[in-house]
Design an enzyme around this catalytic site. Structure first.
Site, short mmCIF file in Angstrom:
data_model
loop_
_atom_site.label_atom_id
_atom_site.label_comp_id
_atom_site.label_asym_id
_atom_site.label_seq_id
_atom_site.Cartn_x
_atom_site.Cartn_y
_atom_site.Cartn_z
N HIS A 17 0.94 -1.33 0.11
CA HIS A 17 0.04 -0.11 0.06
C HIS A 17 0.95 1.31 -0.08
CE1 HIS A 17 -3.06 -2.98 1.28
NE2 HIS A 17 -3.83 -1.97 1.31
N HIS B 42 -0.34 -3.92 9.76
CA HIS B 42 1.02 -3.79 9.45
C HIS B 42 1.85 -3.54 10.60
CE1 HIS B 42 1.58 -4.98 5.43
NE2 HIS B 42 0.70 -4.25 4.98
N ASP C 102 7.09 -2.66 8.44
CA ASP C 102 6.45 -2.85 7.28
C ASP C 102 6.25 -1.65 6.54
OD1 ASP C 102 6.40 -5.70 8.07
OD2 ASP C 102 4.36 -5.35 8.73
#
Length: 285
Positions: free
Chosen positions: A202, A242, A246
């Site tokens: 993302h 997350h 990350d």
């Protein structure tokens, strides 16, 4: 006449007999002088050999003004140097997390307020997840648009690089899902399917899109994507989707893969590869 000739012959013989002596003396003096000169030349060379390494070292030529100039003109590297010393002290005195405990994440601590809000309101969690999925769609649409409509493949190649690296690393080290993870059917990938935690695609995709916008001087769009990316990071931490690492690596991966894609496109453009019918390669035109 006989007396004079006898005297001349005697002088000539004496002179001839003395010439080798004078020549030997001259050669001896010359050899001695050459030997002294050779010794004199060897002494500095020996000193240079002994002190040559340190005399050529850069710091041997530093002055106090140079040292002050480092702090004055290079504050950012100085800050990193201080940070290095600080985190070395933290690392070597830190009490490590035992295997039976969940990982410690500072981002989770900072977004505890958001986690409580999402945990107490599933509808809010689903709404934010749906909005995040829309943002992912915006990233993907823009990256494909730059290639298929504008004919600029760099962002698309960057995304391919990034997601390939993400797949390799994510499979190589499969992190445990956070115990407080708040899943949603509206989140991407839609349907609560499994996903790699390391690293965040993302965030990486948002960075790639924003970098391309800046190259094209689409400043407003780039800043809008940056703000939305920041809000996305907050939601992912708040929902425990997350870990902080990350998300941080996602930013770095986006920047790195964009740079690699730029080098790839430039190398192919220099090669000027053409097809047999004269059309240029759609990835390098």
């Amino acid at each position: 006449m006989d007396a004079h000739e006898h005297l001349r012959s005697s002088c000539t013989l004496k002179t001839r007999s003395n010439k080798p002596k004078f020549r030997s003396a001259a050669i001896s003096l010359r050899s001695s002088a050459d030997r002294d000169r050779t010794v004199a030349e060897m002494k500095p060379a020996k000193k240079k050999t002994e002190n040559g390494f340190w005399s050529e070292a850069s710091f041997m030529n530093w002055t106090m003004d140079d040292v002050v100039g480092v702090f004055r003109f290079h504050p950012i590297p100085c800050f990193f140097a201080a940070s290095l010393m600080f985190f070395m002290a933290v690392e070597y005195t830190l009490r490590m997390v035992p295997p039976s405990s969940p990982p410690f994440d500072l981002g989770f601590v900072a977004t505890e307020w958001l986690y409580r809000a999402l945990a107490s309101s599933p509808d809010l969690n689903t709404l934010l997840a749906g909005l995040n999925t829309v943002f992912v769609g915006m990233q993907s649409t823009y990256i494909l648009w730059t290639w298929m409509v504008e004919g600029r493949p760099r962002a698309a190649i960057s995304a391919l690089f990034m997601f390939t690296c993400r797949g390799i690393l994510g499979y190589s080290t499969q992190l445990p899902v956070p115990q407080e993870f708040l899943g949603s059917g509206a989140d991407f990938p839609v349907g609560n399917v499994s996903f790699f935690l390391f690293f965040s695609g993302h965030v990486g995709g948002s960075v790639i899109a924003a970098l391309d916008m800046r190259r094209m001087k689409r400043w407003e769009m780039a800043w809008a994507f940056d703000v939305l990316n920041f809000l996305q990071v907050l939601r992912l931490l708040g929902s425990r989707g997350h870990y902080t690492i990350d998300l941080a690596v996602g930013v770095g991966a986006g920047i790195l893969c964009d740079s690699l894609a730029g080098m790839y496109v430039e190398s192919k453009r220099r090669a000027v590869i053409s097809t047999s019918n004269g059309n240029h390669d759609v990835l390098t035109k």
